[in-house]
Motif scaffolding. Structure first.
Motif, PDB file in Angstrom:
ATOM      1  N   THR A  82     -26.640  11.769 -11.483  1.00 14.77           N
ATOM      2  CA  THR A  82     -26.557  13.150 -11.957  1.00 14.77           C
ATOM      3  C   THR A  82     -27.308  14.104 -11.034  1.00 14.77           C
ATOM      4  N   ALA A  83     -28.025  13.563 -10.037  1.00 11.71           N
ATOM      5  CA  ALA A  83     -28.635  14.422  -9.021  1.00 11.71           C
ATOM      6  C   ALA A  83     -27.574  15.262  -8.318  1.00 11.71           C
ATOM      7  N   LEU A  84     -26.359  14.722  -8.183  1.00 15.29           N
ATOM      8  CA  LEU A  84     -25.278  15.498  -7.560  1.00 15.29           C
ATOM      9  C   LEU A  84     -24.945  16.723  -8.396  1.00 15.29           C
ATOM     10  N   LEU A  85     -24.904  16.573  -9.702  1.00 16.00           N
ATOM     11  CA  LEU A  85     -24.631  17.693 -10.602  1.00 16.00           C
ATOM     12  C   LEU A  85     -25.679  18.786 -10.422  1.00 16.00           C
ATOM     13  N   VAL A  86     -26.948  18.387 -10.341  1.00 19.54           N
ATOM     14  CA  VAL A  86     -28.032  19.351 -10.161  1.00 19.54           C
ATOM     15  C   VAL A  86     -27.882  20.083  -8.833  1.00 19.54           C
ATOM     16  N   HIS A 221     -20.481  30.244 -13.016  1.00 21.26           N
ATOM     17  CA  HIS A 221     -19.930  28.900 -12.855  1.00 21.26           C
ATOM     18  C   HIS A 221     -20.234  27.997 -14.049  1.00 21.26           C
ATOM     19  N   LEU A 222     -19.241  27.199 -14.378  1.00 19.11           N
ATOM     20  CA  LEU A 222     -19.422  26.036 -15.235  1.00 19.11           C
ATOM     21  C   LEU A 222     -19.499  24.823 -14.311  1.00 19.11           C
ATOM     22  N   VAL A 223     -20.518  23.975 -14.467  1.00 19.87           N
ATOM     23  CA  VAL A 223     -20.683  22.792 -13.619  1.00 19.87           C
ATOM     24  C   VAL A 223     -20.916  21.588 -14.527  1.00 19.87           C
ATOM     25  N   VAL A 224     -20.052  20.577 -14.390  1.00 19.46           N
ATOM     26  CA  VAL A 224     -20.130  19.400 -15.252  1.00 19.46           C
ATOM     27  C   VAL A 224     -19.945  18.129 -14.430  1.00 19.46           C
ATOM     28  N   GLU A 225     -20.264  17.011 -15.045  1.00 17.07           N
ATOM     29  CA  GLU A 225     -20.030  15.702 -14.438  1.00 17.07           C
ATOM     30  C   GLU A 225     -18.806  15.071 -15.095  1.00 17.07           C
ATOM     31  N   VAL A 226     -17.970  14.431 -14.293  1.00 16.10           N
ATOM     32  CA  VAL A 226     -16.806  13.710 -14.832  1.00 16.10           C
ATOM     33  C   VAL A 226     -16.746  12.331 -14.193  1.00 16.10           C
ATOM     34  N   GLY A 227     -15.879  11.491 -14.741  1.00 22.10           N
ATOM     35  CA  GLY A 227     -15.725  10.143 -14.224  1.00 22.10           C
ATOM     36  C   GLY A 227     -14.555  10.021 -13.264  1.00 22.10           C
ATOM     37  N   GLN A 228     -14.534   8.903 -12.568  1.00 15.98           N
ATOM     38  CA  GLN A 228     -13.406   8.601 -11.705  1.00 15.98           C
ATOM     39  C   GLN A 228     -12.122   8.574 -12.542  1.00 15.98           C
ATOM     40  N   GLY A 229     -11.065   9.153 -12.040  1.00 20.83           N
ATOM     41  CA  GLY A 229      -9.805   9.166 -12.760  1.00 20.83           C
ATOM     42  C   GLY A 229      -9.636  10.344 -13.694  1.00 20.83           C
ATOM     43  N   GLN A 230     -10.669  11.194 -13.846  1.00 21.53           N
ATOM     44  CA  GLN A 230     -10.576  12.346 -14.744  1.00 21.53           C
ATOM     45  C   GLN A 230     -10.429  13.662 -13.993  1.00 21.53           C
ATOM     46  N   VAL A 248     -16.963  18.237  -6.165  1.00 27.03           N
ATOM     47  CA  VAL A 248     -17.972  17.729  -5.242  1.00 27.03           C
ATOM     48  C   VAL A 248     -18.139  16.245  -5.540  1.00 27.03           C
ATOM     49  N   ARG A 249     -18.088  15.421  -4.488  1.00 25.63           N
ATOM     50  CA  ARG A 249     -18.199  13.970  -4.668  1.00 25.63           C
ATOM     51  C   ARG A 249     -19.357  13.413  -3.852  1.00 25.63           C
ATOM     52  N   ASP A 250     -19.919  12.325  -4.365  1.00 25.36           N
ATOM     53  CA  ASP A 250     -20.893  11.538  -3.617  1.00 25.36           C
ATOM     54  C   ASP A 250     -20.486  10.077  -3.754  1.00 25.36           C
ATOM     55  N   GLU A 251     -19.843   9.573  -2.717  1.00 22.89           N
ATOM     56  CA  GLU A 251     -19.318   8.210  -2.786  1.00 22.89           C
ATOM     57  C   GLU A 251     -20.427   7.180  -2.959  1.00 22.89           C
ATOM     58  N   ALA A 252     -21.596   7.435  -2.347  1.00 26.62           N
ATOM     59  CA  ALA A 252     -22.686   6.467  -2.400  1.00 26.62           C
ATOM     60  C   ALA A 252     -23.155   6.218  -3.827  1.00 26.62           C
ATOM     61  N   SER A 253     -23.203   7.273  -4.632  1.00 33.44           N
ATOM     62  CA  SER A 253     -23.669   7.132  -6.018  1.00 33.44           C
ATOM     63  C   SER A 253     -22.521   7.108  -7.016  1.00 33.44           C
ATOM     64  N   ASP A 254     -21.273   7.148  -6.525  1.00 33.81           N
ATOM     65  CA  ASP A 254     -20.093   7.130  -7.386  1.00 33.81           C
ATOM     66  C   ASP A 254     -20.121   8.297  -8.371  1.00 33.81           C
ATOM     67  N   ALA A 255     -20.587   9.454  -7.883  1.00 34.38           N
ATOM     68  CA  ALA A 255     -20.757  10.624  -8.745  1.00 34.38           C
ATOM     69  C   ALA A 255     -19.737  11.695  -8.397  1.00 34.38           C
ATOM     70  N   ILE A 256     -19.298  12.416  -9.439  1.00 35.95           N
ATOM     71  CA  ILE A 256     -18.368  13.533  -9.265  1.00 35.95           C
ATOM     72  C   ILE A 256     -18.857  14.700 -10.109  1.00 35.95           C
ATOM     73  N   ALA A 257     -19.034  15.851  -9.470  1.00 36.84           N
ATOM     74  CA  ALA A 257     -19.319  17.091 -10.186  1.00 36.84           C
ATOM     75  C   ALA A 257     -18.110  18.003 -10.040  1.00 36.84           C
ATOM     76  N   MET A 258     -17.733  18.654 -11.131  1.00 35.50           N
ATOM     77  CA  MET A 258     -16.640  19.621 -11.087  1.00 35.50           C
ATOM     78  C   MET A 258     -17.165  20.994 -11.472  1.00 35.50           C
TER      79      MET A 258
END
Length: 273
Positions: A82-86, A221-230, A248-258
């Motif tokens: 969730t650091a990516l979201l921040v 802005h609205l900023v949220v975290e979602v999962g792969q495939g969403q 915004v993606r971070d492949e290393a942590s498997d994180a996605i922020a929208m």
């Protein structure tokens, strides 16, 4: 102060944790020893950890983005990804911003944003779970951020409508059918309401997105975290409610922020200063 532990006892503790499946057994052993108030208490903590209880609940805190966050049993434990979201939220938020965190859990995101943002004009958090709200109030007391109990935007002052520069949320997004696939420590110990996002994982996020345009300021802005495939489905949700989506993606942590940006050119200016 932790109880003194002999080298042989420490190695036995590490081996027991490793056998139980703790990937970072040596680090966990060090933290448990530091937290233990005596041999009996340390033994109890180790027994609970081996049984699967999250380490953060045993310690009473979690490390998140350089902050030590209080975490009570049952409250969602902040994840490293969730650091990516921040980071994504901080990048799109200017000085003297008005910021609200929804589905705040422990208030970890707000606590970090309070440090990263340049003197936010407003910082507040919301959660529907009274236990999470109590925890977040402790974490956010030092930064003077109020924490409201209620569903999404419902408990916020009406005067804030149309004036928020940033709405950030790590809302539940695990599809109900996938709940059984979560790690046992999350499935057994964390609140299901903080994880279960409904049939496709987007039930809460859809409601959040639908309400966000009424609360965002032009250019906000609205900023949220979602999962792969969403990503594709939620991109369509954001577009439908009038928010311009980006990912915004971070492949290393498997994180996605929208992110969903509310347009600057709001017809007629909905709200007057």
């Amino acid at each position: 102060m932790g109880a003194p532990v002999s080298p042989a006892a420490y190695e036995a503790l590490v081996a027991r944790l490793r056998q139980a499946g703790c990937v970072w057994a040596e680090e966990e052993a060090r933290l448990l020893v530091a937290a233990g108030g005596g041999p009996q208490r340390l033994a109890g903590l180790v027994d609970r950890r081996v049984a699967g209880e999250p380490l953060e609940y045993l310690l009473g805190w979690a490390e998140f983005c350089g902050e030590r966050i209080d975490v009570d049993p049952g409250v969602f434990v902040p994840r490293a990804r969730t650091a990516l979201l921040v980071s994504a939220a901080a990048r799109v938020t200017g000085p003297a911003a008005s910021v609200v965190e929804l589905c705040c859990g422990s208030g970890a995101i707000s606590r970090v944003l309070a440090r990263r943002l340049a003197a936010p004009r407003l910082l507040a958090a919301v959660d529907v779970d009274p236990a999470a709200v109590a925890c977040a109030r402790r974490n956010l007391a030092a930064v003077g951020a109020p924490v409201f109990v209620g569903d999404l935007f419902d408990p916020l002052p009406v005067a804030w409508r149309g004036r928020l520069d940033l709405v950030v949320a790590n809302a539940p997004y695990v599809p109900t059918a996938a709940m059984a696939l979560l790690p046992p420590e999350a499935r057994r110990y964390e609140s299901a309401a903080a994880l279960d996002g409904g049939p496709d994982g987007l039930a809460v996020l859809r409601r959040l997105a639908a309400a966000a345009p009424d609360w965002l300021a032009p250019g906000g802005h609205l900023v949220v975290e979602v999962g792969q495939g969403q990503v594709d489905r939620f991109r369509a949700v954001l577009t439908e409610v009038g928010l311009a989506p980006s990912v915004v993606r971070d492949e290393a942590s498997d994180a996605i922020a929208m992110l969903g940006r509310y347009p600057d050119d709001v017809a007629g200016g909905r709200y007057e200063n």
